[in-house]
Design a protein around this motif. Structure first.
Motif, mmCIF file in Angstrom:
data_model
loop_
_atom_site.group_PDB
_atom_site.id
_atom_site.type_symbol
_atom_site.label_atom_id
_atom_site.label_comp_id
_atom_site.label_asym_id
_atom_site.label_seq_id
_atom_site.Cartn_x
_atom_site.Cartn_y
_atom_site.Cartn_z
ATOM 1 N N THR A 85 1.622 6.173 4.430
ATOM 2 C CA THR A 85 0.683 7.261 4.654
ATOM 3 C C THR A 85 1.431 8.530 5.042
ATOM 4 O O THR A 85 2.624 8.500 5.340
ATOM 5 C CB THR A 85 -0.315 6.903 5.771
ATOM 6 O OG1 THR A 85 0.421 6.663 6.977
ATOM 7 C CG2 THR A 85 -1.111 5.664 5.403
ATOM 8 N N HIS A 107 -3.268 13.038 -4.846
ATOM 9 C CA HIS A 107 -3.866 11.984 -5.661
ATOM 10 C C HIS A 107 -3.590 12.263 -7.128
ATOM 11 O O HIS A 107 -3.871 13.357 -7.633
ATOM 12 C CB HIS A 107 -5.374 11.907 -5.422
ATOM 13 C CG HIS A 107 -5.964 10.581 -5.785
ATOM 14 N ND1 HIS A 107 -6.505 10.333 -7.021
ATOM 15 C CD2 HIS A 107 -6.088 9.424 -5.078
ATOM 16 C CE1 HIS A 107 -6.950 9.089 -7.064
ATOM 17 N NE2 HIS A 107 -6.702 8.512 -5.904
ATOM 18 N N ASN A 125 -5.308 6.163 -10.803
ATOM 19 C CA ASN A 125 -6.036 6.223 -9.536
ATOM 20 C C ASN A 125 -5.163 5.726 -8.389
ATOM 21 O O ASN A 125 -5.305 4.600 -7.908
ATOM 22 C CB ASN A 125 -7.317 5.392 -9.645
ATOM 23 C CG ASN A 125 -8.209 5.548 -8.427
ATOM 24 O OD1 ASN A 125 -8.087 6.509 -7.671
ATOM 25 N ND2 ASN A 125 -9.100 4.592 -8.225
ATOM 26 N N ARG A 182 -5.283 13.485 2.335
ATOM 27 C CA ARG A 182 -3.856 13.611 2.108
ATOM 28 C C ARG A 182 -3.435 15.004 2.580
ATOM 29 O O ARG A 182 -4.186 15.668 3.276
ATOM 30 C CB ARG A 182 -3.539 13.350 0.646
ATOM 31 C CG ARG A 182 -4.009 11.948 0.206
ATOM 32 C CD ARG A 182 -3.721 11.651 -1.247
ATOM 33 N NE ARG A 182 -4.451 10.452 -1.649
ATOM 34 C CZ ARG A 182 -4.033 9.214 -1.442
ATOM 35 N NH1 ARG A 182 -2.872 9.014 -0.846
ATOM 36 N NH2 ARG A 182 -4.762 8.180 -1.827
ATOM 37 N N SER A 195 -8.162 14.658 -1.269
ATOM 38 C CA SER A 195 -8.743 13.335 -1.491
ATOM 39 C C SER A 195 -8.344 12.385 -0.362
ATOM 40 O O SER A 195 -7.262 12.499 0.218
ATOM 41 C CB SER A 195 -8.279 12.765 -2.831
ATOM 42 O OG SER A 195 -6.891 12.522 -2.816
ATOM 43 N N LYS A 196 -9.204 11.443 -0.054
ATOM 44 C CA LYS A 196 -8.969 10.527 1.070
ATOM 45 C C LYS A 196 -7.944 9.464 0.709
ATOM 46 O O LYS A 196 -7.977 8.885 -0.375
ATOM 47 C CB LYS A 196 -10.277 9.863 1.494
ATOM 48 C CG LYS A 196 -10.128 8.897 2.665
ATOM 49 C CD LYS A 196 -11.428 8.216 3.018
ATOM 50 C CE LYS A 196 -12.420 9.162 3.660
ATOM 51 N NZ LYS A 196 -13.617 8.428 4.177
ATOM 52 N N ASP A 197 -7.047 9.212 1.644
ATOM 53 C CA ASP A 197 -6.136 8.076 1.560
ATOM 54 C C ASP A 197 -6.870 6.877 2.160
ATOM 55 O O ASP A 197 -7.179 6.861 3.348
ATOM 56 C CB ASP A 197 -4.861 8.380 2.344
ATOM 57 C CG ASP A 197 -3.826 7.261 2.246
ATOM 58 O OD1 ASP A 197 -4.202 6.110 1.957
ATOM 59 O OD2 ASP A 197 -2.641 7.552 2.479
ATOM 60 N N MET A 198 -7.141 5.869 1.353
ATOM 61 C CA MET A 198 -7.940 4.746 1.823
ATOM 62 C C MET A 198 -7.214 3.927 2.882
ATOM 63 O O MET A 198 -7.850 3.214 3.667
ATOM 64 C CB MET A 198 -8.338 3.855 0.638
ATOM 65 C CG MET A 198 -9.158 4.590 -0.427
ATOM 66 S SD MET A 198 -10.566 5.508 0.256
ATOM 67 C CE MET A 198 -11.573 4.162 0.872
ATOM 68 N N SER A 199 -5.875 4.010 2.945
ATOM 69 C CA SER A 199 -5.132 3.277 3.966
ATOM 70 C C SER A 199 -5.321 3.881 5.345
ATOM 71 O O SER A 199 -5.450 3.172 6.345
ATOM 72 C CB SER A 199 -3.641 3.244 3.609
ATOM 73 O OG SER A 199 -3.424 2.523 2.423
ATOM 74 N N SER A 200 -5.325 5.208 5.410
ATOM 75 C CA SER A 200 -5.447 5.885 6.706
ATOM 76 C C SER A 200 -6.862 6.367 6.988
ATOM 77 O O SER A 200 -7.171 6.722 8.126
ATOM 78 C CB SER A 200 -4.503 7.097 6.745
ATOM 79 O OG SER A 200 -4.909 8.083 5.805
ATOM 80 N N GLN A 201 -7.709 6.417 5.944
ATOM 81 C CA GLN A 201 -9.060 6.969 6.054
ATOM 82 C C GLN A 201 -9.029 8.457 6.430
ATOM 83 O O GLN A 201 -9.957 8.975 7.035
ATOM 84 C CB GLN A 201 -9.895 6.173 7.065
ATOM 85 C CG GLN A 201 -10.183 4.750 6.635
ATOM 86 C CD GLN A 201 -10.980 4.674 5.338
ATOM 87 O OE1 GLN A 201 -12.041 5.277 5.195
ATOM 88 N NE2 GLN A 201 -10.458 3.945 4.362
ATOM 89 N N ASP A 244 0.786 -1.240 0.000
ATOM 90 C CA ASP A 244 0.000 0.000 0.000
ATOM 91 C C ASP A 244 0.818 1.290 0.000
ATOM 92 O O ASP A 244 0.244 2.369 0.039
ATOM 93 C CB ASP A 244 -0.912 0.027 1.245
ATOM 94 C CG ASP A 244 -1.929 -1.100 1.235
ATOM 95 O OD1 ASP A 244 -2.513 -1.355 0.153
ATOM 96 O OD2 ASP A 244 -2.140 -1.730 2.289
#
Length: 240
Positions: free
Chosen positions: A107, A170, A179, A230, A221-227, A104
């Protein structure tokens, strides 16, 4: 690898317009240290290495800062630090786990922890979109809330010797169909154009000038790893 992608939101540094902006810009002392990432997931480590190579070449560590002294010795032995060096330091000091990075990446907060672990100060800020319902996290986490706030803080720190700004953003904001999240350092600013020099470490993307507003858009935009959103990290050689 040759540049293969272009973006309507980026003025490539190598273009005539890009060179003109460079001549009129400020804070471009990081350019001589630029390099592209090699490993697919190592954009953060490559960005950190670029900044550290400038810091270590321009400033000698003093006092009881063993970590940064170790880095200086490593750089002397290798001439330049690379992404693998920063990755190895992160693993050795339990800042990151190898398998997690290869899956991944890292973060924003982990990037800042890596910087702090080597004797520098890593200050990170999430970029919040005030049109979204983020009140629960905004009060708990360091952040900025507007383009103006980001511009002011980034320019203020780019002015300082030994201080650099690395943005976490992003790709999709600049490049359609790409993406994924990314790290890259900022290498300058042009006041009239209101553009930062985004030193994109991805091999097939150009280093170029981006509008501050568009860069801020890419960071919220959201970092899906950290929720979390950025944002950016300020690398400060204050401890040297």
């Amino acid at each position: 690898m040759a540049v293969t992608k272009s973006s309507p939101f980026i003025i490539p540094l190598e273009s005539d317009k890009g060179q003109q902006i460079l001549q009129e810009s400020y804070f471009n002392h990081l350019l001589p240290y630029f390099c592209n990432q090699v490993n697919f997931k190592y954009c953060g480590f490559c960005s950190a290495a670029i900044c550290l190579n400038e810091i270590l070449e321009k400033r000698q560590p003093s006092g009881p800062h063993r970590d940064i002294s170790d880095l200086a010795q490593l750089k002397n032995n290798k001439e330049t630090l690379g992404e693998d060096d920063l990755f190895a330091i992160g693993v050795d000091r339990s800042i990151i786990r190898r398998d997690d990075v290869l899956k991944d990446g890292i973060t924003l907060d982990t990037f800042a922890k890596l910087i702090s672990s080597i004797g520098l100060r890593g200050r990170f800020y999430y970029a919040y979109d005030l049109t979204c319902n983020q009140q629960s996290t905004m009060s708990q986490c360091p952040g900025i809330y507007s383009v103006d706030e980001f511009r002011s803080l980034a320019v203020e720190n780019l002015k300082k010797p030994g201080t650099h700004v690395v943005v976490n953003y992003h790709f999709l904001t600049f490049f359609a169909k790409v993406n994924m999240g990314h790290f890259s350092p900022l290498g300058g600013y042009h006041f009239e154009e209101d553009r930062f020099l985004l030193m994109d470490v991805w091999p097939s993307h150009p280093v170029g000038w981006v509008k501050t507003e568009k860069l801020f858009e890419a960071m919220i935009s959201k970092d899906m790893s950290s929720q979390m959103p950025r944002g950016f990290c300020i690398i400060d050689a204050i401890t040297l």
